[in-house]
Write an enzyme that holds these catalytic residues in place. Structure first.
Site, PDB file in Angstrom:
ATOM      1  N   LYS A   1       0.847  -1.203   0.000  1.00  0.00           N
ATOM      2  CA  LYS A   1       0.000   0.000   0.000  1.00  0.00           C
ATOM      3  C   LYS A   1       0.879   1.248   0.000  1.00  0.00           C
ATOM      4  O   LYS A   1       2.088   1.165   0.256  1.00  0.00           O
ATOM      5  CB  LYS A   1      -0.903  -0.034   1.227  1.00  0.00           C
ATOM      6  CG  LYS A   1      -0.129  -0.030   2.522  1.00  0.00           C
ATOM      7  CD  LYS A   1      -0.981  -0.520   3.686  1.00  0.00           C
ATOM      8  CE  LYS A   1      -0.196  -0.415   4.973  1.00  0.00           C
ATOM      9  NZ  LYS A   1      -0.806  -1.144   6.072  1.00  0.00           N
TER      10      LYS A   1
ATOM     11  N   ARG B   1     -10.590   0.110  14.380  1.00  0.00           N
ATOM     12  CA  ARG B   1     -10.618   0.954  13.181  1.00  0.00           C
ATOM     13  C   ARG B   1     -11.543   0.278  12.181  1.00  0.00           C
ATOM     14  O   ARG B   1     -12.683   0.655  12.022  1.00  0.00           O
ATOM     15  CB  ARG B   1      -9.218   1.101  12.554  1.00  0.00           C
ATOM     16  CG  ARG B   1      -8.163   1.668  13.481  1.00  0.00           C
ATOM     17  CD  ARG B   1      -6.839   1.863  12.750  1.00  0.00           C
ATOM     18  NE  ARG B   1      -6.410   0.653  12.018  1.00  0.00           N
ATOM     19  CZ  ARG B   1      -5.225   0.499  11.464  1.00  0.00           C
ATOM     20  NH1 ARG B   1      -4.335   1.475  11.507  1.00  0.00           N
ATOM     21  NH2 ARG B   1      -4.906  -0.625  10.842  1.00  0.00           N
TER      22      ARG B   1
ATOM     23  N   TYR C   1      15.656  30.009   9.852  1.00  0.00           N
ATOM     24  CA  TYR C   1      14.453  30.684  10.338  1.00  0.00           C
ATOM     25  C   TYR C   1      14.420  30.743  11.867  1.00  0.00           C
ATOM     26  O   TYR C   1      14.722  29.753  12.538  1.00  0.00           O
ATOM     27  CB  TYR C   1      13.199  29.947   9.863  1.00  0.00           C
ATOM     28  CG  TYR C   1      12.880  30.174   8.404  1.00  0.00           C
ATOM     29  CD1 TYR C   1      12.577  31.441   7.912  1.00  0.00           C
ATOM     30  CD2 TYR C   1      12.871  29.102   7.512  1.00  0.00           C
ATOM     31  CE1 TYR C   1      12.276  31.628   6.564  1.00  0.00           C
ATOM     32  CE2 TYR C   1      12.565  29.281   6.170  1.00  0.00           C
ATOM     33  CZ  TYR C   1      12.266  30.552   5.705  1.00  0.00           C
ATOM     34  OH  TYR C   1      11.970  30.741   4.380  1.00  0.00           O
TER      35      TYR C   1
ATOM     36  N   MET D   1      11.666  24.678   3.728  1.00  0.00           N
ATOM     37  CA  MET D   1      10.890  23.917   2.742  1.00  0.00           C
ATOM     38  C   MET D   1      11.795  23.133   1.800  1.00  0.00           C
ATOM     39  O   MET D   1      11.548  21.961   1.507  1.00  0.00           O
ATOM     40  CB  MET D   1       9.995  24.866   1.935  1.00  0.00           C
ATOM     41  CG  MET D   1       9.080  24.152   0.971  1.00  0.00           C
ATOM     42  SD  MET D   1       8.106  25.285  -0.031  1.00  0.00           S
ATOM     43  CE  MET D   1       7.076  26.062   1.207  1.00  0.00           C
TER      44      MET D   1
HETATM   45  C1  LIG Z   1      -0.054  -2.031   6.647  1.00  0.00           C
HETATM   46  C2  LIG Z   1      -0.656  -3.314   7.032  1.00  0.00           C
HETATM   47  C3  LIG Z   1       0.155  -4.439   7.205  1.00  0.00           C
HETATM   48  C4  LIG Z   1       1.662  -4.381   7.172  1.00  0.00           C
HETATM   49  O1  LIG Z   1       2.125  -3.865   8.389  1.00  0.00           O
HETATM   50  P1  LIG Z   1       3.694  -3.628   8.681  1.00  0.00           P
HETATM   51  O2  LIG Z   1       3.710  -3.189  10.093  1.00  0.00           O
HETATM   52  O3  LIG Z   1       4.128  -2.568   7.737  1.00  0.00           O
HETATM   53  O4  LIG Z   1       4.376  -4.910   8.450  1.00  0.00           O
HETATM   54  C5  LIG Z   1      -0.477  -5.639   7.463  1.00  0.00           C
HETATM   55  N1  LIG Z   1      -1.818  -5.716   7.560  1.00  0.00           N
HETATM   56  C6  LIG Z   1      -2.618  -4.652   7.417  1.00  0.00           C
HETATM   57  C7  LIG Z   1      -4.089  -4.802   7.546  1.00  0.00           C
HETATM   58  C8  LIG Z   1      -2.060  -3.414   7.168  1.00  0.00           C
HETATM   59  O5  LIG Z   1      -2.855  -2.344   7.041  1.00  0.00           O
END
Ligand SMILES: *Cc1c(COP(=O)(O)O)cnc(C)c1O
Length: 362
Positions: free
Chosen positions: A37, A135, A257, A305
């Site tokens: 992802k 969640r 800054y 930036m």
């Molecule tokens: C992102 C995610 C993972 C992977 O988790 P890591 O901690 O990056 O290994 C596995 N399962 C779900 C449902 C996730 O959202």
């Protein structure tokens, strides 16, 4: 060519996946997927996913339909699961592209069941049961209802029943054992259905957290899945930037800054063309170290930036054009995450779009 450069080692990702898959199997687990992802945690799914597929990875997890569609082009014949489920209106594209939603609620189940009825065939999906994250996933009441009314899943070919760990990077967090227990109970309610539990860190918990499909992400990309110990994974990214200019300042003069850093002696200040717009958080101010030939070089003053400034007074061999390593084996994404007051995940997925991106070739 002397530009801020992010080098990505897709072969190291593949090797990390092989290691994690072997570890999961040796704990009694089944297959190992890859979480790709957020464009493979910011590294580019188009580069990473084919390398994982070539290493033997057959299951891929993305967050949403858009990511899944892009990944389907790169991986025509692998399983792609969509973690955020099947929001209304996405069913048709999910089916047309052979994508598997993670069903996160009874509403998701009903929607996918209707889609299956319309399609006139069983449709594959994963089922997410919440064991503590609050969640996504079926909560306890929904899960109880599903147990009483199993036909809520009619027409759905359940691939995996999955859950997600809350605190797997902390070995002594009490949530881990609680979740393993709850997951065992859920597993017992679905005899014959394959299950999926561990993320990267969960794989290191051994047999109690083994399942039919582990889902590592972070560790694939070189993040430390065992933060209390030395990182067992191979580094994947290096980020280096050339020095644009070096300036001599007097004791008492400030840098950047709001003048939050002031020289205590005559100093040499080196500026590089990387800033918070490139994913180096402002919270790194006065805290980050970069590396030059294996030596630490301190970030001084605010992150701008597009620019950062380093005290190179003690490094007479640094000159304009010298490359400072911001992320590398000696100072990795977890280190930067710590210095920024966040974690390596956020640093990795936030790495900006302006870098020259180079796939490290073997
Ligand atoms: C992102 C995610 C993972 C992977 O988790 P890591 O901690 O990056 O290994 C596995 N399962 C779900 C449902 C996730 O959202």
């Amino acid at each position: 060519m002397n530009r801020p450069t992010l080098t990505i080692d897709a072969e190291a990702v593949a090797a990390n996946w092989r290691d994690l898959a072997a570890r999961h199997a040796s704990s009694g687990g089944g297959a190992t997927a890859a979480a790709v992802k957020a464009d493979a945690y910011g590294l580019g799914a188009a580069l990473i996913a084919p390398a994982l597929a070539a290493a033997g990875c057959r299951h891929f997890f993305v967050a949403c339909l858009e990511e899944a569609l892009a990944l389907r082009t790169a991986l025509p014949d692998r399983r792609i699961a969509v973690i955020n489920g099947c929001p209304s209106g996405t069913e048709r594209e999910l089916i047309a592209n052979d994508l598997r939603p993670v069903l996160n609620s009874l509403e998701d189940c009903a929607r996918w069941r209707n889609a299956a009825r319309e399609a006139g065939r069983a449709l594959p999906a994963l089922l997410h049961v919440d064991t503590g994250m609050a969640r996504l996933g079926l909560d306890a009441a929904e899960f109880a209802r599903l147990r009483e009314t199993p036909d809520l899943l009619d027409g759905i070919a359940l691939d995996y029943v999955m859950s997600h760990l809350v605190a797997s990077e902390t070995t002594d967090a009490p949530e881990n054992a609680h979740q393993a227990q709850r997951f065992a109970a859920i597993r017992a309610a679905f005899p014959g259905v394959t299950t999926s539990l561990a993320n990267s860190s969960g794989i290191f918990f051994g047999p109690d957290f083994a399942s039919d499909l582990a889902r590592p992400g972070f560790a694939l990309y070189g993040g430390n899945p065992t933060p209390e110990q030395k990182n067992p994974m191979r580094p994947v990214v290096t980020l280096a930037a050339p020095i644009l200019q070096i300036r001599a300042i007097e004791a008492g003069e400030s840098v950047g800054y709001n003048a939050i850093w002031r020289a205590e002696r005559q100093s040499l200040i080196a500026t590089i063309g990387v800033g918070y717009a490139d994913g180096m958080p402002r919270s790194l101010a006065n805290r980050m170290t970069a590396r030059f030939k294996g030596r630490d070089v301190r970030l001084v003053g605010r992150v701008s930036m597009d620019l950062m400034t380093f005290d190179v007074t003690d490094h007479p061999d640094i000159a304009p054009g010298s490359m400072l390593e911001l992320i590398g084996p000696g100072h990795d994404i977890d280190d930067v995450g710590r210095e920024a007051g966040t974690n390596g995940y956020e640093i990795l997925t936030g790495l900006g779009r302006r870098y020259r991106r180079v796939a490290k070739s073997v």
